[in-house]
Each structure stands twice: as C-alpha cells, then as structure tokens.
Design an enzyme around this catalytic site. Structure first.
Site, PDB file in Angstrom:
ATOM      1  N   SER A 123      -2.772  -9.669  -7.234  1.00 43.56           N
ATOM      2  CA  SER A 123      -3.572  -8.937  -8.211  1.00 43.56           C
ATOM      3  C   SER A 123      -3.940  -7.528  -7.742  1.00 43.56           C
ATOM      4  CB  SER A 123      -4.860  -9.722  -8.515  1.00 43.56           C
ATOM      5  OG  SER A 123      -5.599  -9.957  -7.320  1.00 43.56           O
ATOM      6  N   GLY A 124      -3.495  -7.145  -6.549  1.00 40.73           N
ATOM      7  CA  GLY A 124      -3.822  -5.833  -6.006  1.00 40.73           C
ATOM      8  C   GLY A 124      -2.923  -4.724  -6.513  1.00 40.73           C
ATOM      9  N   ARG A 155      -6.787 -14.784  -5.112  1.00 35.36           N
ATOM     10  CA  ARG A 155      -8.029 -15.515  -5.397  1.00 35.36           C
ATOM     11  C   ARG A 155      -8.398 -15.445  -6.869  1.00 35.36           C
ATOM     12  NH1 ARG A 155     -11.089 -12.941  -0.222  1.00 35.36           N
ATOM     13  NH2 ARG A 155     -10.336 -11.100  -1.315  1.00 35.36           N
ATOM     14  N   TYR A 289       8.432   4.158   4.490  1.00 31.95           N
ATOM     15  CA  TYR A 289       9.151   5.421   4.657  1.00 31.95           C
ATOM     16  C   TYR A 289      10.542   5.216   5.259  1.00 31.95           C
ATOM     17  CZ  TYR A 289       6.564   9.392   3.039  1.00 31.95           C
ATOM     18  OH  TYR A 289       6.021  10.347   2.222  1.00 31.95           O
ATOM     19  N   HIS A 350       4.623   6.458   9.884  1.00 37.78           N
ATOM     20  CA  HIS A 350       5.686   7.093   9.095  1.00 37.78           C
ATOM     21  C   HIS A 350       6.414   8.190   9.876  1.00 37.78           C
ATOM     22  CE1 HIS A 350       4.148   4.799   5.909  1.00 37.78           C
ATOM     23  NE2 HIS A 350       3.338   5.669   5.349  1.00 37.78           N
ATOM     24  N   LYS A 446      -3.974  15.712   3.400  1.00 40.54           N
ATOM     25  CA  LYS A 446      -4.278  15.459   1.998  1.00 40.54           C
ATOM     26  C   LYS A 446      -4.963  16.678   1.408  1.00 40.54           C
ATOM     27  CE  LYS A 446      -4.702  10.440   2.384  1.00 40.54           C
ATOM     28  NZ  LYS A 446      -3.646  10.149   1.381  1.00 40.54           N
ATOM     29  N   TYR A 493      19.645  20.813   2.947  1.00 45.26           N
ATOM     30  CA  TYR A 493      20.226  22.145   2.871  1.00 45.26           C
ATOM     31  C   TYR A 493      20.162  22.840   4.224  1.00 45.26           C
ATOM     32  CZ  TYR A 493      15.322  23.522   1.877  1.00 45.26           C
ATOM     33  OH  TYR A 493      13.959  23.694   1.895  1.00 45.26           O
ATOM     34  N   LEU A 494      21.110  23.710   4.437  1.00 43.47           N
ATOM     35  CA  LEU A 494      21.252  24.450   5.681  1.00 43.47           C
ATOM     36  C   LEU A 494      21.104  25.933   5.386  1.00 43.47           C
ATOM     37  CD1 LEU A 494      22.011  24.418   8.722  1.00 43.47           C
ATOM     38  CD2 LEU A 494      24.408  24.654   8.009  1.00 43.47           C
TER      39      LEU A 494
END
Length: 601
Positions: A123-124, A155, A289, A350, A446, A493-494
C-alpha cells in the site's frame, strides 16, 4: 521458471549469463534425458509408460488464475502404473526398477514451475508508483513466466478488488506497443491478489503461504519477496517470510530496498541479522540506479569500443565528475530524509556504485561474481573520505518569478535546528596504478536549478597544442569531454574542437552526440523493470553484495560521524540555485571546473 516468451526480454547472451534454472527445470530436463535414453533401448515400453502416465492429465482442476491443480490421488495412479508395467518390462528392457520409478514419479505439474511475487508493503508509494507498474510492463512485454502470481501484503485492510483498483490507476503501456493495452491490463490484474497481515506475524505469513500454494497448483514453487517497507521492520518480515512462507521445492529470494543501515556498524548488524534467515545468494540488495539504461551501457561503451579503453586511465583522464541534482526539495519526505541526509541517500550508494562500475578493471567475464569482484577491488582501493574534502549545504527559502519556495527547515516534519545536508560535494581518490592522482568529484543536491544525473569525463589538455593561440587563455574550454547523461533525455556525447567553416581559422567546440530519443524509437525501460526481471532470473550482476556494502560504508562512515558529532553547520543556498559556493572552491583546489556550469545544446 518457464522460458521467457519474447527474445527482447533476454538482456544477456546465453554465453555470458547462463540462466538460473529452478529446481523444476533441472528435474524436467533430467526426465527428458532419461526418456530419450530409454527410448533408444526399449521404445514399446516407453510408449506404454508415456500413454499410461499421459492419461492422468484428464483428471485435473483449473484454478482461478489458470493454474492446473494436482490430481486428487496421483500416488495411487503412479504405483498402479509401475506395478502393471514392472514385471513385463524390466526383464526385456534392461531398465532398473529405480529408473522406472524415477520416470513415473513426475507429476503433471512437476514438469513446470511457477513464480509468486509478493510485494511486502503493497500500500506504500514505492509499490504503487514503481513496483506494480514495472511488473505490468514486464508482463506486457512478455517477459514474465507463463505461471506467475502477484500478491500484495500489507497491514491495511483491503480486498483483491480494491488492490486491483489501486494498481490499475498507475499502469501504463509501452509507447511503441499500445495495441491490446486494456486487455493486457485486465489479464495482469487478474493475476494480482491481496493478503492483509502484520509484518511480524508468522501466523499471517503462514496464511499467505496457504494462498500461494493454491495458486501454484502443485508446480515447483519459486517465490520472490520485495520488501517495500521501512528498514526497521526488515528483519521481522524476513524472519516470518523465511519460516512460514518459503518455497517448498524451488527458490526463495528477497529484494531489500535501501537504505542498508546508516553507517558501517548498523549495516553490518543488518546483514548479520538477515543472514540468520537467508543465505547471501537469496538476498538481492537493490540500487535502482544500477538498472538505468546508461549505467548498463557504461561497461559496453568502455569494453567494446577500442577508442575508449586505452584512454581510460590517469595518463589521459584529468578528472571524473559524478553529478546528481534535483529541482525540487524534500516535499513530503522531510521526516524520513532528515534521518539520513543527502550523503547517505545518494552519494554512498547511487553515485559510488556508478563510480565503481566506471573505474573497475576488465573483469574475467561478464558473470555476476566476476564483475562484483572488480567493483569491490575499486572500493577497497579508495582513500577514506576526509572532512576537508567534503562541502555540505542546505537549501533555504527563495522567491523566484513571484513564487516563494520553502526552505528545508520550513517543513513541519523537520526540526527547526536541523543541520542535515541537502547538498554535498566530495573529492574521492582511488589509490591504484590506473587512477592514482585522478580526482573523482561527486556532487548531489536537492532544490537546485535543474534535474540531472550524469557522468562527465574530462580529458587532459593536448600537450604542445598547435592551436593554443586560436583557443585563447581558457584551455578548459578546449578540453575534450565525454558526457554520459543518465537522466533525463538519455544521451552520450563527446566534446571535440572543430574549425568553424570560413576563410579564417576560428575554432569551435562541437558535440558528437548520441541522443537516445533520436537514435532509438523504443521507450527506455524503467530501472525497476530490469532489476525485477534479473531477480526473477537469478542474475545478481546489478545487485550489491555484502562485501561491496561493507567497503562502501567504510569510505563514508568516518566523515559522517565527524559531521554529526561536530554538528557542522551547512552552507545555505537559495532554492533553485546552483548550490553552495564552497563546491566551486573544492573543485578549484584540484584545478577542476564543474562541467555542468556551461550552457549546452
């Protein structure tokens, strides 16, 4: 497990990744081999035996999910068959009584296997937004075995119909295969069931076991438990699932979501507790990741292209940057996040896992253990992180475009005096022959100016460059750079130097660009799809081994403890900015400029 129905589901070649057979497969292959052997020695006997056993197929019961139940009394049927054939066949065929009984001892359904996937914590948010959609995508692509069942366990009080209604709201079909989408959804939802129970109740898991057996229909049972629950109840759930709901005849595997502890001590304690009930081969520590397409492509890019492998060392690479940024804060997750911080949430798992894949030596083979062995060598060769090589920050409230964005401590679930970092930058070093002296710079944060995850490889300056006069004083602008953009808009990309067309000699920096959305028409699978399929197949290459986890925590635990003991005040940065100024000073100390500062096409 039944063979996958679509070739595109096989992520790995059969030579490199031998499929992980269930017990049912091994027994089935053994029966086929035995049947072939006795066919050559006594064809009439075999035909008689096969016909006699084959007639038992009519006495079956269909289950709700399409499974075939075991005949009511198969033992009497087999014994009667053996008794009837034994005397007349053994003397002429040369087949022993034991061989005949082994051949006759296979149930109708024992030649097949089933996979039951139980999402613990159904349920999460993670289950609703990622796990169930990923399972449906695998079903839609024909990647799940013929006989599978999905169970939600939590639960919350819920019926099967209510679970299906909840799950149906999150399902989407592949962009390139929308035909029969509604029909596929209905078929998948019919395979989804729900069982309500406590995470620490053996009785409730035993009741789940009973339901699973009903749907397995007498087949070899393989069971996968996905622990989409808080880490403080991992052990209770594993204990109950292991003792009361393990597969009786096939494999049992458990996927464990991060965080795997908060430091070396808690991580070791968690691993020790898990291994009381599971073996290491049963534990699949997931880092989503590692399932992302561009991370998967990292080893392909390096080991199958001659132009890159010779350059992959300190001789040609000046620095490597691993950058993760989000353009939103901790909205809705402040209480959880404050207990961990950005270093534990992003950098220790990650970014460090990507670093290990990037820097590892060529493995002996593409086998999971060979690859993980090389990753561990990299982690063990790394210098323990020091406080002076770390910069931390925390975002504050900022008004932009008439909109006021709240600061981190404005979240009601976060303590007003919290010093938990929402941004961190660090310089790490690998003390081995290949990478000695090359700074690996990480930064994660963040509430920054954009959303991205990428690897940037900055090469050294060209010695004695004939075109320095044309380039100008900023040699960094003329440095070759390989960029692997993990998300969004996946690309490789380079950056090269190129002459601008015309009569003069003016140089320009251009990109040799592989943009995935332009080159490939297929939608890129979600990381959870790849990792769930690997767990079902028993492929462990993209999952974290316990010694990898120990080595990773040993790098970060000392600096994490020092930050918390000293209550180091983070540098504040405005919501939506590029982060703390200190990150630029950290990079400058190693004569590096962050590669994501420029404006790129």
């Amino acid at each position: 497990m039944a063979a996958l129905s679509s070739a595109q589901c096989h992520s790995y070649s059969s030579n490199s990744y031998p499929p992980s057979s269930s017990n049912g497969q091994r027994r089935s292959h053994g029966l086929l081999s035995f049947s072939s052997a006795i066919s050559r020695r006594s064809p009439p006997a075999v035909l008689c035996l096969q016909q006699s056993l084959g007639n038992s197929r009519s006495n079956v019961v269909l289950m709700q999910d399409g499974a075939v139940a075991t005949p009511v009394n198969p033992a009497q049927k087999k014994e009667a068959t053996i008794k009837k054939l034994e005397d007349g066949l053994l003397s002429s065929s040369g087949i022993s009584s034991e061989e005949l009984k082994e051949a006759a001892g296979f149930d109708v359904n024992e030649n097949e296997s089933s996979v039951s996937i139980t999402v613990v914590g159904a349920s999460g948010d993670l289950a609703k937004k990622k796990i169930f959609p990923a399972l449906f995508a695998l079903y839609y692509e024909g990647c799940l075995p013929k006989h599978f069942t999905v169970f939600g366990y939590a639960r919350s009080k819920m019926t099967d119909a209510e679970l299906r209604d909840m799950v149906s709201k999150t399902l989407t079909c592949r962009i390139d295969q929308r035909e029969n989408c509604g029909e596929k959804m209905d078929q998948f939802l019919k395979r989804c069931f729900y069982h309500s129970g406590q995470y620490d109740s053996q009785e409730h898991f035993a009741a789940l076991d009973k339901k699973l057996k009903e749907h397995e229909g007498g087949r070899v049972s393989n069971r996968l438990f996905y622990l989409s629950i808080p880490p403080n109840i991992f052990i209770d759930a594993v204990k109950c699932a292991s003792s009361s709901a393990s597969a009786a005849s096939g494999w049992t595997r458990v996927i464990v979501e991060k965080p795997f502890g908060r430091d070396s001590e808690s991580s070791a304690a968690l691993t020790k507790a898990l291994k009381q009930y599971l073996t290491e081969d049963q534990i699949f520590r997931i880092d989503h990741y590692l399932g992302k397409e561009l991370v998967e492509n990292l080893s392909v890019l390096r080991f199958s292209n001659l132009i890159f492998e010779p350059l992959w060392s300190r001789q040609y690479i000046r620095n490597v940057q691993l950058i993760f940024s989000e353009d939103f804060g901790t909205e809705g997750r402040g209480g959880y996040f404050d207990n961990y911080g950005i270093i534990r949430d992003i950098m220790q798992n990650h970014l460090l896992q990507i670093l290990a894949l990037f820097a590892m030596e060529t493995p002996v083979s593409l086998d999971a253990e060979d690859i993980r062995n090389e990753k561990v060598k990299v982690l063990r060769s790394m210098r323990t992180l020091r406080l002076e090589d770390v910069v931390i920050g925390q975002y504050k409230s900022h008004t932009r475009g008439g909109v006021t964005h709240p600061g981190y401590t404005d979240d009601k679930t976060v303590p007003k005096d919290s010093v938990t970092p929402t941004f961190a930058a660090a310089a790490l070093f690998i003390d081995n022959a290949r990478w000695d002296g090359v700074p690996f710079l990480m930064k994660a944060g963040k509430a920054l100016h954009n959303r991205r995850a990428e690897i940037r490889v900055q090469f050294r300056h060209v010695p004695g460059n004939l075109y320095n006069r044309n380039i100008g004083t900023d040699l960094d602008q003329a440095t070759n750079e390989l960029v692997i953009r993990v998300q969004p808009d996946e690309a490789i990309y380079l950056k090269i130097n190129n002459k601008v067309p015309g009569l003069g000699m003016r140089l320009d920096r251009s990109n040799l660009n592989l943009l995935y959305s332009t080159r490939y028409s297929k939608e890129i699978p979600d990381a959870y799809e790849r990792l769930l399929l690997d767990a079902i197949e028993g492929e462990r290459r993209l999952f974290i081994r316990s010694d990898e986890l120990d080595a990773a925590w040993s790098l970060f635990t000392p600096v994490l403890k020092e930050l918390e003991e000293k209550r180091t005040i983070p540098e504040y940065y405005p919501y939506g900015s590029r982060g703390p100024v200190g990150a630029h000073y950290l990079a400058a100390r190693y004569k590096v400029r962050w590669g994501d500062l420029g404006i790129e096409q």
